[in-house]
Design a protein around this motif. Structure first.
Motif, mmCIF file in Angstrom:
data_model
loop_
_atom_site.group_PDB
_atom_site.id
_atom_site.type_symbol
_atom_site.label_atom_id
_atom_site.label_comp_id
_atom_site.label_asym_id
_atom_site.label_seq_id
_atom_site.Cartn_x
_atom_site.Cartn_y
_atom_site.Cartn_z
ATOM 1 N N HIS A 326 0.827 -1.208 0.000
ATOM 2 C CA HIS A 326 0.000 0.000 0.000
ATOM 3 C C HIS A 326 0.863 1.262 0.000
ATOM 4 N N GLN A 327 1.990 1.175 -0.668
ATOM 5 C CA GLN A 327 2.943 2.278 -0.745
ATOM 6 C C GLN A 327 2.317 3.515 -1.377
ATOM 7 N N ARG A 328 2.577 4.652 -0.754
ATOM 8 C CA ARG A 328 2.102 5.932 -1.291
ATOM 9 C C ARG A 328 3.241 6.645 -2.011
ATOM 10 N N ILE A 329 2.845 7.546 -2.933
ATOM 11 C CA ILE A 329 3.865 8.207 -3.741
ATOM 12 C C ILE A 329 3.299 9.502 -4.310
ATOM 13 N N GLY A 330 4.160 10.452 -4.601
ATOM 14 C CA GLY A 330 3.757 11.650 -5.317
ATOM 15 C C GLY A 330 3.551 11.317 -6.788
ATOM 16 N N LEU A 331 2.603 11.996 -7.427
ATOM 17 C CA LEU A 331 2.266 11.679 -8.812
ATOM 18 C C LEU A 331 2.025 12.950 -9.614
ATOM 19 N N VAL A 332 2.679 13.010 -10.772
ATOM 20 C CA VAL A 332 2.457 14.065 -11.758
ATOM 21 C C VAL A 332 2.296 13.379 -13.104
ATOM 22 N N PHE A 333 1.228 13.696 -13.831
ATOM 23 C CA PHE A 333 1.060 13.060 -15.142
ATOM 24 C C PHE A 333 0.328 13.978 -16.101
ATOM 25 N N GLY A 334 0.475 13.658 -17.381
ATOM 26 C CA GLY A 334 -0.257 14.395 -18.400
ATOM 27 C C GLY A 334 0.599 14.773 -19.576
ATOM 28 N N SER A 335 0.363 15.961 -20.118
ATOM 29 C CA SER A 335 1.063 16.418 -21.317
ATOM 30 C C SER A 335 2.575 16.394 -21.088
ATOM 31 N N LYS A 336 3.283 15.780 -22.014
ATOM 32 C CA LYS A 336 4.693 15.452 -21.835
ATOM 33 C C LYS A 336 5.564 16.655 -21.498
ATOM 34 N N ASN A 337 5.405 17.749 -22.230
ATOM 35 C CA ASN A 337 6.298 18.887 -22.031
ATOM 36 C C ASN A 337 6.112 19.533 -20.667
ATOM 37 N N GLU A 338 4.898 19.515 -20.138
ATOM 38 C CA GLU A 338 4.655 20.091 -18.815
ATOM 39 C C GLU A 338 5.250 19.227 -17.714
ATOM 40 N N VAL A 339 5.079 17.910 -17.829
ATOM 41 C CA VAL A 339 5.637 17.016 -16.807
ATOM 42 C C VAL A 339 7.160 17.100 -16.812
ATOM 43 N N GLU A 340 7.749 17.170 -17.993
ATOM 44 C CA GLU A 340 9.208 17.292 -18.075
ATOM 45 C C GLU A 340 9.682 18.614 -17.475
ATOM 46 N N ARG A 341 8.911 19.668 -17.623
ATOM 47 C CA ARG A 341 9.262 20.952 -17.014
ATOM 48 C C ARG A 341 9.277 20.828 -15.490
ATOM 49 N N ILE A 342 8.271 20.157 -14.940
ATOM 50 C CA ILE A 342 8.205 19.974 -13.488
ATOM 51 C C ILE A 342 9.389 19.143 -13.007
ATOM 52 N N GLU A 343 9.755 18.098 -13.746
ATOM 53 C CA GLU A 343 10.941 17.305 -13.394
ATOM 54 C C GLU A 343 12.197 18.174 -13.435
ATOM 55 N N ARG A 344 12.276 19.034 -14.427
ATOM 56 C CA ARG A 344 13.447 19.910 -14.563
ATOM 57 C C ARG A 344 13.545 20.871 -13.384
ATOM 58 N N TYR A 345 12.408 21.383 -12.937
ATOM 59 C CA TYR A 345 12.421 22.281 -11.784
ATOM 60 C C TYR A 345 12.904 21.564 -10.527
ATOM 61 N N HIS A 346 12.547 20.281 -10.401
ATOM 62 C CA HIS A 346 13.032 19.515 -9.246
ATOM 63 C C HIS A 346 14.542 19.274 -9.316
ATOM 64 N N ALA A 347 15.067 19.166 -10.529
ATOM 65 C CA ALA A 347 16.488 18.866 -10.697
ATOM 66 C C ALA A 347 17.366 20.098 -10.515
ATOM 67 N N GLU A 348 16.788 21.290 -10.709
ATOM 68 C CA GLU A 348 17.573 22.516 -10.588
ATOM 69 C C GLU A 348 17.784 22.876 -9.122
ATOM 70 N N PRO A 349 18.917 23.478 -8.810
ATOM 71 C CA PRO A 349 19.160 23.901 -7.415
ATOM 72 C C PRO A 349 18.091 24.883 -6.948
ATOM 73 N N VAL A 350 17.667 24.718 -5.707
ATOM 74 C CA VAL A 350 16.666 25.619 -5.132
ATOM 75 C C VAL A 350 17.325 26.955 -4.818
ATOM 76 N N GLN A 351 16.716 28.038 -5.290
ATOM 77 C CA GLN A 351 17.225 29.365 -4.983
ATOM 78 C C GLN A 351 16.679 29.806 -3.628
ATOM 79 N N VAL A 352 17.586 29.938 -2.681
ATOM 80 C CA VAL A 352 17.184 30.310 -1.327
ATOM 81 C C VAL A 352 17.098 31.825 -1.222
ATOM 82 N N GLU A 353 15.959 32.316 -0.777
ATOM 83 C CA GLU A 353 15.754 33.750 -0.589
ATOM 84 C C GLU A 353 16.275 34.146 0.792
ATOM 85 N N LEU A 354 17.312 34.991 0.808
ATOM 86 C CA LEU A 354 17.893 35.415 2.067
ATOM 87 C C LEU A 354 16.950 36.375 2.779
ATOM 88 N N LYS A 355 16.751 36.143 4.064
ATOM 89 C CA LYS A 355 15.856 37.003 4.846
ATOM 90 C C LYS A 355 16.647 37.609 6.006
#
Length: 367
Positions: A326-355
């Motif tokens: 009964h393993q749970r998981i995050g899921l993104v699906f649909g139009s190929k170019n949009e899903v690949e964009r979301i994967e790309r955003y996960h792969a890029e370094p997170v820009q930390v906003e200095l406060k």
């Protein structure tokens, strides 16, 4: 619609026979199993259609405080009935070595009086059942796997680990949608085809052959009430969509949310879009909300076979190795170019906003 147009369409049985002719060595057990699943879906469709007229609305065992499934979710009467329909329509024919369901804690063993076969089936008997009481479309999701050879050779009872197969090993996947019409969407590894139930003939007729998902879209579906729990890449993606033509994407998007994954998947299959139910920080003990075996893998196979993409948000969904029933998981699906964009955003370094409080809007240096 004219009688000629109706009779010229292939039935699900004819479609499966034609597919089988491509594999002369096939025994026919696989086709028979899919037809049993289709029969189960017809039965569930009828029960859903009757609703309160048959006393099927509300929670199961409500007079006893309600029953809860292994997920910790309150079961609806139709959840329990749908699970029983799936079991009784598929257990008897000798095609299955065992089955697993979102509504059952452990694998279901084929009763001793029935022969055992070469396949496993996993299913969510009634996806979106929280919508039942408000008459929103719901559905059933299923996935067919080949049983491990050790199970086939020995005839032993199945165990959890026998189902731990990545989505890429699925033999078939599909869903039934119980909406204004009842539809069965199916892939056997050679594209995606959709069948509509003819209420007069009682047969699923091929109405949408070789379905394809557009690579681009202007629609996305996400539960915005969880925005405060999203990871940075998901928040970035949604913010860009909401910014529309004035933002980085330079186009306007529409946001959808039905809270019935089958209905969401069907909309995307018909006209494109992207669905996100990502991992978030709302409950650290759950790496996602949706079930890998019963929901993410079968929907993922359908999307990939239709030219779309299915992902955890970071990696392809169909490559994930299951580790629990009964393993749970995050899921993104649909139009190929949009899903690949979301994967790309996960792969890029997170820009930390200095406060730094010294340089905040209200700081020591304010006017």
């Amino acid at each position: 619609m004219s009688l000629t147009n109706r009779t010229n369409r292939s039935t699900l049985t004819q479609f499966l026979i034609e597919e089988r002719r491509r594999y002369p060595q096939a025994s026919g057990d696989f086709n028979a199993l899919i037809l049993d699943v289709a029969l189960a879906c017809k039965g569930i469709a009828k029960a859903v259609a009757y609703g309160e007229l048959a006393g099927l609305m509300g929670n199961h065992a409500e007079d006893e405080g309600g029953s809860v499934n292994v997920q910790g979710e309150t079961q609806k009467k139709l959840d329990v009935l749908s699970n029983e329909v799936f079991i009784h329509r598929t257990e008897w024919a000798g095609n299955l070595a065992g089955m697993a369901s979102e509504e059952m804690d452990v694998p279901y063993q084929i009763p001793a009086q029935y022969p055992r076969g070469n396949y496993l089936i996993v299913f969510d008997p009634l996806d979106g059942s929280s919508n039942i009481d408000v008459n929103v479309s719901v559905g059933s999701i299923f996935s067919i796997l080949r049983a491990p050879q050790a199970v086939i050779d020995s005839g032993r009872d199945v165990v959890d680990a026998d189902f731990f197969q990545p989505g890429a090993k699925q033999m078939a996947a599909g869903y039934a949608l119980y909406g204004p019409t009842t539809m069965l969407v199916l892939t056997v590894g050679d594209g995606v085809n959709a069948f509509t139930l003819d209420p007069n003939l009682g047969e699923f007729m091929l109405t949408h052959p070789k379905m394809k998902i557009p690579e681009d879209t202007h629609e996305f579906a996400i539960n915005a009430s969880n925005a405060r729990f999203w990871e940075a890449p998901v928040k970035r993606y949604v913010d860009e969509c909401l910014a529309g033509k004035t933002g980085a994407r330079d186009k306007d998007f529409n946001m959808r949310w039905i809270a019935s994954m089958v209905a969401e998947a069907h909309r995307i299959l018909m006209r494109g879009g992207v669905f996100l139910y990502p991992r978030d920080t709302k409950d650290a003990s759950k790496p996602g909300r949706l079930r890998l075996l019963y929901e993410a893998n079968p929907i993922g196979m359908i999307m990939e076979q239709a030219g779309g993409r299915a992902s955890t948000g970071e990696v392809p969904m169909l490559g994930v190795q299951p580790t629990s029933l009964h393993q749970r998981i995050g899921l993104v699906f649909g139009s190929k170019n949009e899903v690949e964009r979301i994967e790309r955003y996960h792969a890029e370094p997170v820009q930390v906003e200095l406060k730094n409080p010294l340089f905040a809007e209200r700081s020591l240096f304010r006017d």
